[in-house]
Design a protein around this motif. Structure first.
Motif, PDB file in Angstrom:
ATOM      1  N   PRO A 146       0.833  -1.206   0.000  1.00  0.00           N
ATOM      2  CA  PRO A 146       0.000   0.000   0.000  1.00  0.00           C
ATOM      3  C   PRO A 146       0.866   1.253   0.000  1.00  0.00           C
ATOM      4  CG  PRO A 146       0.118  -0.909   2.208  1.00  0.00           C
ATOM      5  CD  PRO A 146       0.838  -1.885   1.312  1.00  0.00           C
ATOM      6  N   LEU A 147       0.266   2.358  -0.397  1.00  0.00           N
ATOM      7  CA  LEU A 147       0.970   3.633  -0.306  1.00  0.00           C
ATOM      8  C   LEU A 147       1.183   3.951   1.171  1.00  0.00           C
ATOM      9  CD1 LEU A 147      -0.899   5.760  -2.999  1.00  0.00           C
ATOM     10  CD2 LEU A 147       1.337   4.673  -3.193  1.00  0.00           C
ATOM     11  N   PRO A 148       2.436   4.136   1.603  1.00  0.00           N
ATOM     12  CA  PRO A 148       2.681   4.381   3.039  1.00  0.00           C
ATOM     13  C   PRO A 148       2.156   5.736   3.487  1.00  0.00           C
ATOM     14  CG  PRO A 148       4.717   4.600   1.758  1.00  0.00           C
ATOM     15  CD  PRO A 148       3.676   4.087   0.811  1.00  0.00           C
ATOM     16  N   ASP A 149       1.742   5.789   4.746  1.00  0.00           N
ATOM     17  CA  ASP A 149       1.241   7.030   5.324  1.00  0.00           C
ATOM     18  C   ASP A 149       2.396   7.942   5.716  1.00  0.00           C
ATOM     19  OD1 ASP A 149      -1.247   6.044   4.984  1.00  0.00           O
ATOM     20  OD2 ASP A 149      -1.733   5.824   7.114  1.00  0.00           O
ATOM     21  N   LYS A 150       2.155   9.229   5.613  1.00  0.00           N
ATOM     22  CA  LYS A 150       3.121  10.238   6.054  1.00  0.00           C
ATOM     23  C   LYS A 150       2.804  10.681   7.486  1.00  0.00           C
ATOM     24  CE  LYS A 150       5.845  11.581   2.462  1.00  0.00           C
ATOM     25  NZ  LYS A 150       7.295  11.880   2.542  1.00  0.00           N
ATOM     26  N   ASP A 151       3.826  11.186   8.155  1.00  0.00           N
ATOM     27  CA  ASP A 151       3.657  11.801   9.480  1.00  0.00           C
ATOM     28  C   ASP A 151       2.920  10.867  10.451  1.00  0.00           C
ATOM     29  OD1 ASP A 151       4.853  14.177   8.490  1.00  0.00           O
ATOM     30  OD2 ASP A 151       2.903  14.813   7.704  1.00  0.00           O
ATOM     31  N   THR A 152       3.462   9.688  10.626  1.00  0.00           N
ATOM     32  CA  THR A 152       2.821   8.699  11.501  1.00  0.00           C
ATOM     33  C   THR A 152       3.216   8.855  12.959  1.00  0.00           C
ATOM     34  OG1 THR A 152       4.609   7.100  11.171  1.00  0.00           O
ATOM     35  CG2 THR A 152       2.785   7.048   9.599  1.00  0.00           C
ATOM     36  N   GLY A 156       3.008   3.353  13.775  1.00  0.00           N
ATOM     37  CA  GLY A 156       3.052   2.067  13.092  1.00  0.00           C
ATOM     38  C   GLY A 156       3.951   1.060  13.782  1.00  0.00           C
ATOM     39  N   ILE A 157       5.102   1.523  14.286  1.00  0.00           N
ATOM     40  CA  ILE A 157       6.015   0.624  15.008  1.00  0.00           C
ATOM     41  C   ILE A 157       5.337   0.087  16.258  1.00  0.00           C
ATOM     42  CG2 ILE A 157       8.236   0.444  16.170  1.00  0.00           C
ATOM     43  CD1 ILE A 157       8.522   0.766  13.184  1.00  0.00           C
ATOM     44  N   ASP A 158       4.658   0.967  16.979  1.00  0.00           N
ATOM     45  CA  ASP A 158       3.938   0.524  18.184  1.00  0.00           C
ATOM     46  C   ASP A 158       2.861  -0.502  17.837  1.00  0.00           C
ATOM     47  OD1 ASP A 158       5.481   2.257  19.672  1.00  0.00           O
ATOM     48  OD2 ASP A 158       4.013   3.891  19.602  1.00  0.00           O
ATOM     49  N   ALA A 159       2.155  -0.283  16.724  1.00  0.00           N
ATOM     50  CA  ALA A 159       1.100  -1.223  16.318  1.00  0.00           C
ATOM     51  C   ALA A 159       1.687  -2.582  15.972  1.00  0.00           C
ATOM     52  CB  ALA A 159       0.330  -0.651  15.122  1.00  0.00           C
ATOM     53  N   LEU A 160       2.833  -2.584  15.279  1.00  0.00           N
ATOM     54  CA  LEU A 160       3.472  -3.850  14.911  1.00  0.00           C
ATOM     55  C   LEU A 160       3.900  -4.623  16.150  1.00  0.00           C
ATOM     56  CD1 LEU A 160       4.745  -5.761  12.797  1.00  0.00           C
ATOM     57  CD2 LEU A 160       6.817  -4.355  12.951  1.00  0.00           C
ATOM     58  N   LEU A 161       4.517  -3.942  17.099  1.00  0.00           N
ATOM     59  CA  LEU A 161       5.008  -4.620  18.298  1.00  0.00           C
ATOM     60  C   LEU A 161       3.859  -5.157  19.151  1.00  0.00           C
ATOM     61  CD1 LEU A 161       7.962  -2.253  19.312  1.00  0.00           C
ATOM     62  CD2 LEU A 161       8.026  -4.358  17.965  1.00  0.00           C
ATOM     63  N   ARG A 162       2.705  -4.485  19.109  1.00  0.00           N
ATOM     64  CA  ARG A 162       1.549  -5.002  19.843  1.00  0.00           C
ATOM     65  C   ARG A 162       1.032  -6.306  19.236  1.00  0.00           C
ATOM     66  NH1 ARG A 162      -0.293   0.387  19.760  1.00  0.00           N
ATOM     67  NH2 ARG A 162      -1.746  -0.163  18.092  1.00  0.00           N
ATOM     68  N   LEU A 163       1.181  -6.448  17.924  1.00  0.00           N
ATOM     69  CA  LEU A 163       0.671  -7.633  17.247  1.00  0.00           C
ATOM     70  C   LEU A 163       1.602  -8.832  17.369  1.00  0.00           C
ATOM     71  CD1 LEU A 163      -0.682  -5.865  14.044  1.00  0.00           C
ATOM     72  CD2 LEU A 163      -2.063  -7.122  15.688  1.00  0.00           C
ATOM     73  N   CYS A 164       2.899  -8.575  17.583  1.00  0.00           N
ATOM     74  CA  CYS A 164       3.875  -9.657  17.710  1.00  0.00           C
ATOM     75  C   CYS A 164       4.133  -9.936  19.196  1.00  0.00           C
ATOM     76  CB  CYS A 164       5.180  -9.290  17.015  1.00  0.00           C
ATOM     77  SG  CYS A 164       5.017  -9.015  15.236  1.00  0.00           S
ATOM     78  N   LEU A 328      -1.127  -1.627   7.913  1.00  0.00           N
ATOM     79  CA  LEU A 328       0.109  -1.774   7.149  1.00  0.00           C
ATOM     80  C   LEU A 328       0.610  -0.459   6.556  1.00  0.00           C
ATOM     81  CD1 LEU A 328       2.324  -3.600   6.145  1.00  0.00           C
ATOM     82  CD2 LEU A 328       0.855  -4.302   4.241  1.00  0.00           C
ATOM     83  N   PRO A 329      -0.247   0.426   5.986  1.00  0.00           N
ATOM     84  CA  PRO A 329       0.269   1.715   5.494  1.00  0.00           C
ATOM     85  C   PRO A 329       0.931   2.543   6.590  1.00  0.00           C
ATOM     86  CG  PRO A 329      -1.936   1.306   4.642  1.00  0.00           C
ATOM     87  CD  PRO A 329      -1.679   0.261   5.678  1.00  0.00           C
ATOM     88  N   VAL A 330       0.367   2.490   7.806  1.00  0.00           N
ATOM     89  CA  VAL A 330       0.955   3.242   8.925  1.00  0.00           C
ATOM     90  C   VAL A 330       2.267   2.584   9.359  1.00  0.00           C
ATOM     91  CG1 VAL A 330       0.532   4.164  11.228  1.00  0.00           C
ATOM     92  CG2 VAL A 330      -1.372   3.860   9.643  1.00  0.00           C
ATOM     93  N   ILE A 331       2.292   1.248   9.407  1.00  0.00           N
ATOM     94  CA  ILE A 331       3.512   0.532   9.796  1.00  0.00           C
ATOM     95  C   ILE A 331       4.633   0.839   8.811  1.00  0.00           C
ATOM     96  CG2 ILE A 331       4.542  -1.756  10.050  1.00  0.00           C
ATOM     97  CD1 ILE A 331       1.798  -2.752  11.019  1.00  0.00           C
ATOM     98  N   LEU A 332       4.330   0.756   7.509  1.00  0.00           N
ATOM     99  CA  LEU A 332       5.350   1.027   6.497  1.00  0.00           C
ATOM    100  C   LEU A 332       5.810   2.476   6.560  1.00  0.00           C
ATOM    101  CD1 LEU A 332       7.029   0.050   4.127  1.00  0.00           C
ATOM    102  CD2 LEU A 332       5.069   0.478   2.621  1.00  0.00           C
ATOM    103  N   GLY A 333       4.869   3.405   6.756  1.00  0.00           N
ATOM    104  CA  GLY A 333       5.248   4.808   6.868  1.00  0.00           C
ATOM    105  C   GLY A 333       6.146   5.073   8.060  1.00  0.00           C
ATOM    106  N   SER A 334       5.836   4.468   9.214  1.00  0.00           N
ATOM    107  CA  SER A 334       6.671   4.641  10.406  1.00  0.00           C
ATOM    108  C   SER A 334       8.054   4.040  10.186  1.00  0.00           C
ATOM    109  CB  SER A 334       6.008   3.985  11.618  1.00  0.00           C
ATOM    110  OG  SER A 334       4.810   4.629  11.966  1.00  0.00           O
TER     111      SER A 334
END
Length: 491
Positions: A146-152, A156-164, A328-334
């Motif tokens: 997806p197109l990554p989000d700007k100014d996150t 996104g990093i916090d969301a990824l770590l919560r899921l793992c 995922l767009p927020v994770i990739l942007g972060s």
């Protein structure tokens, strides 16, 4: 009679192709076609597969009213185009990530419109790269991002770590460092090994990490049974993820070392006796499993253990992916924001670690964020050294012999004498039988010690080789000063 009717079909196809496509060759001699103004390149010899150059050429001719042509005319035209392209400039093709101009790197989003992410120490943006700068090669494994989000703001990093279900902060920061390393085409990164008890979500976490780079179609796979199949799988994508490993035979272990740090494969070309096909590969690897048994020392230096724990609250797969996909767009942007910040940060390169580029990246990450990735990386290598020693009775015996030496004392013997001394030490007074794989000659012992040399050095035992006029010898020393990596780790 019109000009098109006068010209043979192959001439019409050739003229159309040269007007609408750019043809070039790679260092391996493969000729690629690139639609004018578009960064995606396709080998002109691929036939019968979705999105091949042959197909896009046929569709273009038909849509532009030039007609439909039979296979022999297309073959003759492509043969001529290939011959002409062999005299053109050489340009490499890339899968997923590529180096660009002015210190930039590119991330292919896998989109039909060719939009990609340009990453530079000054920032990142989305654009279609100049075909002269980047040529993307795509396969059936190239998924769309997806197109990554700007100014996150790091959400996104916090969301990824919560899921793992990472067990600790050390595993979290090492996972982040690895993801940043995957966006740098010139930096070899160690292979994360996601380990933990049954039910810790290792496969799910592995998929989530891979899909940040490879899109939602990225997945884990079983380890191929032979070298050729693994090389084929590695060449088809950027990140190769192998799931549920329980055993690493020596051949697979050696091949993984080559994949992580880079190697070249050469095999006979099809339908020829004298020609060869060469393929170069260096790819990020990701592994999952509860335990892979004995780890060889050279692979241990290229692994990155990431420990997971069983979650206290169970969630269904559908719930996890329903949260992951829109994030995922927020994770990739972060991740891109953090990558830019890390690349703009100056840090010293540790000189005592084998994967020096990744160690430098960890140092940059620490300086930019205040994390302790480099300390965690050193600790993970110490844990892996323990695993190597626990699985190697020869290493345990050498350390037992070294414990009898005083600090600064040196023991020098020939390889045959060392074999006799270590065998006696292992067998003991009760003459217990030697284990399977115990060295049978001095040469075999010397080769085993060369593999174990870095592991033993990490435990304060130095092994060196030399010779006198009479014979070759092996030195075993316990240095008086701490090893260099222990000095640096103390600060």
């Amino acid at each position: 009679m019109s000009d098109e009717e006068k010209n043979p079909a192959r001439q019409i196809i050739t003229d159309y192709a040269q007007d609408h496509f750019r043809y070039f060759r790679t260092t391996e001699g493969t000729v690629y076609a690139q639609k004018n103004g578009h960064p995606v390149a396709r080998p002109i010899r691929s036939q019968g597969t979705t999105g091949s150059h042959r197909q896009e050429l046929m569709v273009g001719l038909y849509n532009d009213g030039r007609g439909s042509f039979n296979g022999s005319a297309l073959k003759e035209a492509l043969d001529l185009i290939e011959a002409l392209a062999l005299s053109q400039d050489v340009q490499p093709t890339h899968i997923r990530v590529a180096p660009g101009f002015d210190g930039a790197t590119w991330l292919d989003l896998g989109r039909d419109d060719g939009q990609s992410v340009r990453i530079h120490p000054t920032g990142w943006d989305i654009r279609v790269p100049d075909p002269q700068e980047v040529c993307w090669r795509r396969t059936q494994l190239t998924g769309e991002l997806p197109l990554p989000d700007k100014d996150t703001n790091g959400k996104g990093i916090d969301a990824l770590l919560r899921l793992c279900n990472f067990a600790n902060a050390e595993s979290e920061c090492l996972a982040i460092a690895w993801l940043i390393g995957c966006l740098e085409p010139s930096v070899p990164v160690p292979a994360p090994f996601l380990t933990g008890p049954q039910g810790a979500g290792k496969s799910t976490a592995g998929r989530m990490l891979v899909r940040i780079i490879e899109g939602m179609t990225g997945d884990l796979r079983r380890a191929p049974k032979d070298e050729e199949n693994l090389i084929t799988a590695v060449a088809a994508g950027w990140v190769t993820a192998l799931d549920n490993l329980s055993h690493l035979p020596p051949d697979l272990s050696d091949l993984m070392c080559c994949i992580v740090t880079g190697a070249e494969s050469i095999k006979r070309a099809l339908f020829t006796d004298g020609d060869v096909v060469r393929s170069r590969y260096r790819r990020p690897l990701l592994l999952t499993g509860i335990d892979v048994g004995v780890i060889r020392p050279d692979l241990a230096e290229r692994l990155l253990p990431l420990r997971l724990v069983r979650p206290q609250v169970r969630r269904t797969e559908a719930e996890l992916w329903a949260e992951y996909k829109p994030a995922l767009p927020v994770i990739l942007g972060s991740l891109l924001d953090l990558t830019v910040k890390v690349r703009a940060t100056e840090a010293d390169t540790p000189t005592d670690l084998r994967m020096a580029d990744f160690a430098h990246l960890c140092a940059q990450l620490d300086t930019a964020t205040g994390l302790s990735a480099l300390t965690a990386y050193r600790a993970s290598l110490d844990d892996l050294n323990d695993d190597v020693i626990e699985g190697d009775l020869l290493a345990q015996t050498v350390l037992k012999h070294a414990a009898t030496l005083d600090p600064g004392e040196e023991a020098r013997m020939t390889s045959a004498e060392w074999l006799h001394a270590l065998t006696q030490l292992y067998a003991g007074e009760d003459f217990r039988p030697l284990p399977k794989g115990w060295p049978t000659t001095g040469k075999v012992l010397s080769d085993r010690l060369k593999r174990l040399q870095p592991t033993l050095a990490a435990r304060g035992v130095l092994v060196d080789w030399g010779r006198t006029k009479a014979a070759r010898y092996i030195d075993l020393t316990r240095p008086t000063a701490p090893a260099p990596h222990e000095q640096q780790a103390a600060f």
